[in-house]
Write a protein that holds these residues in place. Structure first.
Motif, PDB file in Angstrom:
ATOM      1  N   ILE A 174     -39.274  48.462 -44.051  1.00 22.00           N
ATOM      2  CA  ILE A 174     -38.009  47.754 -44.223  1.00 22.00           C
ATOM      3  C   ILE A 174     -37.397  47.377 -42.888  1.00 22.00           C
ATOM      4  O   ILE A 174     -36.735  46.360 -42.741  1.00 22.00           O
ATOM      5  CB  ILE A 174     -37.034  48.607 -45.065  1.00 22.00           C
ATOM      6  CG1 ILE A 174     -35.930  47.723 -45.652  1.00 22.00           C
ATOM      7  CG2 ILE A 174     -36.445  49.736 -44.267  1.00 22.00           C
ATOM      8  CD1 ILE A 174     -36.377  46.871 -46.778  1.00 22.00           C
TER       9      ILE A 174
ATOM     10  N   PRO B  29     -30.917  45.164 -45.614  1.00 20.33           N
ATOM     11  CA  PRO B  29     -31.139  45.604 -47.005  1.00 20.33           C
ATOM     12  C   PRO B  29     -29.819  46.003 -47.668  1.00 20.33           C
ATOM     13  O   PRO B  29     -29.455  47.169 -47.726  1.00 20.33           O
ATOM     14  CB  PRO B  29     -32.081  46.801 -46.844  1.00 20.33           C
ATOM     15  CG  PRO B  29     -31.744  47.348 -45.490  1.00 20.33           C
ATOM     16  CD  PRO B  29     -31.363  46.168 -44.632  1.00 20.33           C
TER      17      PRO B  29
ATOM     18  N   TYR C 102     -38.796  45.976 -49.601  1.00 19.47           N
ATOM     19  CA  TYR C 102     -38.404  44.790 -50.351  1.00 19.47           C
ATOM     20  C   TYR C 102     -39.475  44.474 -51.390  1.00 19.47           C
ATOM     21  O   TYR C 102     -40.655  44.762 -51.199  1.00 19.47           O
ATOM     22  CB  TYR C 102     -38.267  43.581 -49.421  1.00 19.47           C
ATOM     23  CG  TYR C 102     -36.948  43.498 -48.678  1.00 19.47           C
ATOM     24  CD1 TYR C 102     -35.789  43.103 -49.337  1.00 19.47           C
ATOM     25  CD2 TYR C 102     -36.886  43.798 -47.323  1.00 19.47           C
ATOM     26  CE1 TYR C 102     -34.589  43.021 -48.652  1.00 19.47           C
ATOM     27  CE2 TYR C 102     -35.692  43.708 -46.627  1.00 19.47           C
ATOM     28  CZ  TYR C 102     -34.540  43.323 -47.301  1.00 19.47           C
ATOM     29  OH  TYR C 102     -33.362  43.239 -46.632  1.00 19.47           O
TER      30      TYR C 102
ATOM     31  N   GLU D 275     -34.852  39.388 -56.535  1.00 20.33           N
ATOM     32  CA  GLU D 275     -34.847  39.978 -55.201  1.00 20.33           C
ATOM     33  C   GLU D 275     -34.429  41.441 -55.323  1.00 20.33           C
ATOM     34  O   GLU D 275     -33.286  41.743 -55.691  1.00 20.33           O
ATOM     35  CB  GLU D 275     -33.867  39.226 -54.295  1.00 20.33           C
ATOM     36  CG  GLU D 275     -34.197  37.749 -54.122  1.00 20.33           C
ATOM     37  CD  GLU D 275     -35.358  37.550 -53.164  1.00 20.33           C
ATOM     38  OE1 GLU D 275     -35.683  38.507 -52.443  1.00 20.33           O
ATOM     39  OE2 GLU D 275     -35.927  36.442 -53.138  1.00 20.33           O
TER      40      GLU D 275
ATOM     41  N   LEU E  21     -34.675  45.733 -53.980  1.00 25.75           N
ATOM     42  CA  LEU E  21     -34.972  46.793 -53.031  1.00 25.75           C
ATOM     43  C   LEU E  21     -35.555  47.956 -53.817  1.00 25.75           C
ATOM     44  O   LEU E  21     -34.911  48.486 -54.739  1.00 25.75           O
ATOM     45  CB  LEU E  21     -33.707  47.215 -52.274  1.00 25.75           C
ATOM     46  CG  LEU E  21     -33.226  46.201 -51.239  1.00 25.75           C
ATOM     47  CD1 LEU E  21     -31.810  46.510 -50.803  1.00 25.75           C
ATOM     48  CD2 LEU E  21     -34.159  46.179 -50.026  1.00 25.75           C
TER      49      LEU E  21
ATOM     50  N   ALA F 282     -30.921  43.099 -54.634  1.00 25.04           N
ATOM     51  CA  ALA F 282     -30.580  42.968 -53.215  1.00 25.04           C
ATOM     52  C   ALA F 282     -29.587  41.831 -53.004  1.00 25.04           C
ATOM     53  O   ALA F 282     -29.603  40.814 -53.714  1.00 25.04           O
ATOM     54  CB  ALA F 282     -31.835  42.723 -52.391  1.00 25.04           C
TER      55      ALA F 282
ATOM     56  N   SER G 179     -34.557  34.374 -50.551  1.00 23.46           N
ATOM     57  CA  SER G 179     -34.632  35.017 -49.233  1.00 23.46           C
ATOM     58  C   SER G 179     -35.163  34.041 -48.208  1.00 23.46           C
ATOM     59  O   SER G 179     -35.990  33.181 -48.498  1.00 23.46           O
ATOM     60  CB  SER G 179     -35.529  36.263 -49.302  1.00 23.46           C
ATOM     61  OG  SER G 179     -36.819  35.887 -49.713  1.00 23.46           O
TER      62      SER G 179
END
Length: 753
Positions: A471, A480, A518, A536, A538, A607, A751
């Motif tokens: 990360i 993050p 991710y 998206e 985490l 995220a 992203s």
């Protein structure tokens, strides 16, 4: 018992008589149906035998022309009981010989020539006569016998009668023998067994001696009774101790009106010695005549309805102290359905009642807070809309004002707007009874801080490591970030770490590894994790090398109150609360586990992508190139100020006052519309439903939700989908211009690599 023995014998006798009668009846019916067949069969046998013999004899005599011998043999033959007449007729019908039985001369008319057909008809007219005939070998003559069946019939009836009498005698002898055997093998043993059961003074030696004389079945019954008797005696001996050790007050009544027995717990529970209850009316110890009357009425109603169980609760006030009692009553009835004995168990339930009252008050308080939260949420929506309108108009005024003093006042007004927005957020946090509220959390910083706080609570032998290398490599362009309540997120991780600690207690080298990375969810992943609000994600993992989760309980891991811990080690709510909170913020939680290897919990969190390297500063306004933007808001002032801001920024706004009008305008002008500004809460079709209809027409149409409602509350998945962004009112103009540029470039909700 004596009547029972006679009933057994009588029933057996009746059964034998019924079966014997049925047997004889069937025998008689069968005999009657077959009598004539037997009679004809026997008569035919005699006739066949006689004809065979006589035709041979008469043939020899005819060869010798010895008519005298024929006459003598015929007369002799005709004198028997069965043959009534014997005839010999030639082929022309001439009667060559005739011998008649003198004792039973049939009235037969014989004419020359003799016709056998007419003779047969005459014989049939006499019920007991039968005609039998046969050709005499070597001659044209026929020998005919006229036979009488009455002697055979008499013989058959005589033989049958004697046989029936013999069978009847055998049946009667069998019944008598059965009675004797029944008395010796059943009645007398049962009588001895009855005396043994009723005789409470028989010692063990007498019972064993009796068992030797009884049949095996009766001995087994006596042995079972002896065991039951001893068990009953032991139970009666122990019931006093059992009642004394009961945590409840036990009482009994033989008349349903007064106490006839009570346990010593009356002193602790009722504050009255058990001796003072004896002979006193039920519930007299309460000292409340109204309560006594109510309890008696409930008891009588239960008896009237023949109920066996009654449960009720009541209050007793003594010396200024009010207590609650719960009572369970059992009513036993006799054969006449009248109460024979009544048992009662009384418990002091004051603590439970007080707890229920506290829970009711807490529930009422919760309902009030929910109502307050709803009210504050509505107020926040209206205030945020108003602040957004103010902020937009101030932006327009700033563009037209050059006086320094006026700009200072505009800045002060903007500060007041920001202070008001902060105050509304605090009101929302207060209405949710939470000291903290959802905010942007950098998971790297959060996990590093969490590691420092959790290490002292872990055993020294347990290795706890964070794996954040993957990360950190990406952190250069994106932080993050997630939107969550930091305190609740800490509680979730503490619960999972504590479970891992317990699971690794017996491991040789216990370890817990926490990793973060991710990930972008594909369609198949979203189908398996339907609660996710974004692609998206985490991905946070907590892995241990403990004993694992058995297969039979895996499906129950997230159930409330389910736990495999020992009593006092947990309530079983930790994982269910963690599961509920992760879902509340749009994420999901799952696990992999193998017995003896370990368990890995997977937490997927939506995220917040922060493109810090391309975002302009707050003071930078990015201008457009006359792109068409559909602005949907039910608040007229907010809608107009937003349109004015967009015009000043170089865009062409198209206003819509509600969801229906927005869909209608988009249907007509979808070819030129590049972006949609959508309010969420609107009358009629809300912003979510309007977005769904618009994206049925244009699936890739970017949408920016502008809402004055509380962003920390759960929203629909469409809010977190691709080509979508959520901006809270009041918003900064620079942030709005940046979001517009991202949407027009096709990067909204994606992203940036």
């Amino acid at each position: 018992m004596h009547q029972l023995h006679h009933t057994l014998k009588r029933d057996l006798t009746n059964t034998l008589l019924i079966w014997s009668t049925a047997f004889f009846a069937l025998l008689v019916v069968g005999f009657l149906f077959s009598f004539h067949q037997i009679e004809h069969y026997m008569l035919g046998l005699v006739a066949d035998h006689r004809l065979s013999y006589q035709t041979r004899e008469f043939a020899k005599h005819l060869d010798q022309q010895d008519n005298r011998t024929i006459q003598q043999e015929g007369d002799t033959l005709a004198q028997g009981d069965i043959i009534s007449a014997i005839l010999m007729v030639d082929a022309s019908g001439e009667l060559l010989h005739l011998s008649m039985n003198k004792n039973s001369i049939p009235a037969l008319v014989l004419t020359q020539p003799v016709n056998m057909e007419s003779l047969q008809k005459q014989v049939k007219n006499h019920g007991h006569l039968h005609l039998f005939k046969r050709k005499i070998p070597g001659h044209h003559a026929t020998l005919a016998l006229i036979m009488d069946d009455r002697p055979i019939e008499i013989a058959l009836f005589s033989a049958t009668t004697w046989t029936a009498l013999l069978l009847l005698a055998l049946v009667l002898i069998s019944i008598k023998a059965l009675h004797i055997s029944l008395r010796r093998s059943l009645v007398i043993p049962v009588e001895k067994l009855r005396h043994a059961i009723n005789d409470g003074q028989m010692d063990q030696q007498a019972i064993m001696a009796l068992e030797q004389t009884l049949p095996d079945e009766a001995s087994e019954i006596l042995d079972i009774f002896d065991h039951l008797k001893h068990a009953h005696t032991d139970m009666r001996a122990q019931i006093t101790t059992m009642v004394a050790t009961m945590p409840s007050c036990f009482w009994c009544s033989n008349d349903g009106k007064t106490y006839t027995g009570a346990s010593d717990r009356t002193v602790d529970i009722l504050r009255v010695p058990s001796s003072e209850l004896m002979g006193h009316p039920l519930w007299a110890w309460t000292g409340n005549q109204e309560q006594i009357a109510v309890n008696h009425r409930l008891l009588q109603q239960g008896i009237a309805k023949k109920r066996t169980r009654l449960d009720f609760a009541y209050q007793v006030t003594s010396d200024g102290d009010t207590r609650w009692f719960g009572e369970n009553i059992t009513i036993c009835y006799d054969k006449q359905d009248q109460p024979s004995v009544i048992y009662g168990i009384i418990n002091d339930i004051s603590k439970r009642k007080n707890s229920q009252q506290q829970q009711a008050e807490a529930l009422e308080e919760q309902h009030r807070l929910q109502a307050t939260s709803t009210l504050v949420g509505g107020i926040a929506h209206e205030f945020n809309n108003a602040l957004a309108g103010m902020n937009g108009n101030l932006f327009l005024i700033r563009q037209a004002v050059t006086d320094e003093q006026a700009l200072v006042r505009i800045n002060r007004i903007e500060q007041l707007i920001n202070r008001s927005a902060t105050m509304i957020e605090r009101m929302l946090a207060f209405s949710r009874q939470c000291s903290t509220h959802p905010s942007s959390i950098d998971l790297i910083e959060f996990l590093e801080s969490f590691r420092i706080s959790v290490l002292p609570a872990l055993p020294e032998t347990l290795r706890f490591e964070l794996h954040l290398d993957a990360i950190r490599k990406r952190q250069r362009s994106e932080r993050p970030l997630i939107l969550a309540d930091m305190q609740k997120l800490q509680e979730v991780l503490f619960q999972l770490i504590d479970n891992a600690r317990l699971a690794t207690r017996h491991a040789i080298a216990p370890r817990i590894d926490v990793a973060l990375e991710y990930m972008v969810a594909n369609d198949d992943f979203l189908r398996h994790h339907a609660g996710l609000s974004s692609r998206e994600l985490l991905h946070l993992t907590i892995e241990d090398n403990g004993n694992g989760i058995p297969d039979e309980i895996k499906r129950r891991v997230f159930e409330p109150f389910f736990t495999t811990r020992e009593i006092g080690e947990g309530t079983g709510l930790g994982l269910s609360m963690a599961h509920g909170y992760i879902h509340q913020i749009g994420g999901d939680i799952d696990f992999d586990s193998h017995t003896g290897i370990g368990t890995t919990f997977h937490i997927y969190l939506p995220a917040i992508i922060n493109h810090s390297d391309v975002s302009p500063s707050d003071s930078t306004i990015l201008r457009g190139h006359n792109e068409t933007i559909l602005v949907v808001d039910d608040d007229k002032m907010v809608r107009e100020s937003t349109c004015s801001i967009l015009e000043r920024m170089g865009y062409q706004p198209v206003p819509a006052k509600n969801g229906e009008q927005a869909v209608e305008i988009f249907t007509r002008r979808q070819a030129e519309i590049r972006l949609v500004f959508m309010d969420i809460l609107m009358p009629g079709i809300n912003g979510i439903e309007a977005t769904r209809r618009i994206r049925k027409l244009s699936p890739d149409m970017p949408v920016i939700f502008l809402t004055g409602y509380d962003r920390t509350q759960p929203l629909e998945p469409e809010v977190y989908a691709e080509n979508t962004e959520l901006i809270n009112k009041p918003f900064r103009i620079s942030m709005l211009s940046d979001s517009i540029q991202q949407a027009l470039a096709g990067n909204l909700g994606k992203s940036q690599e």
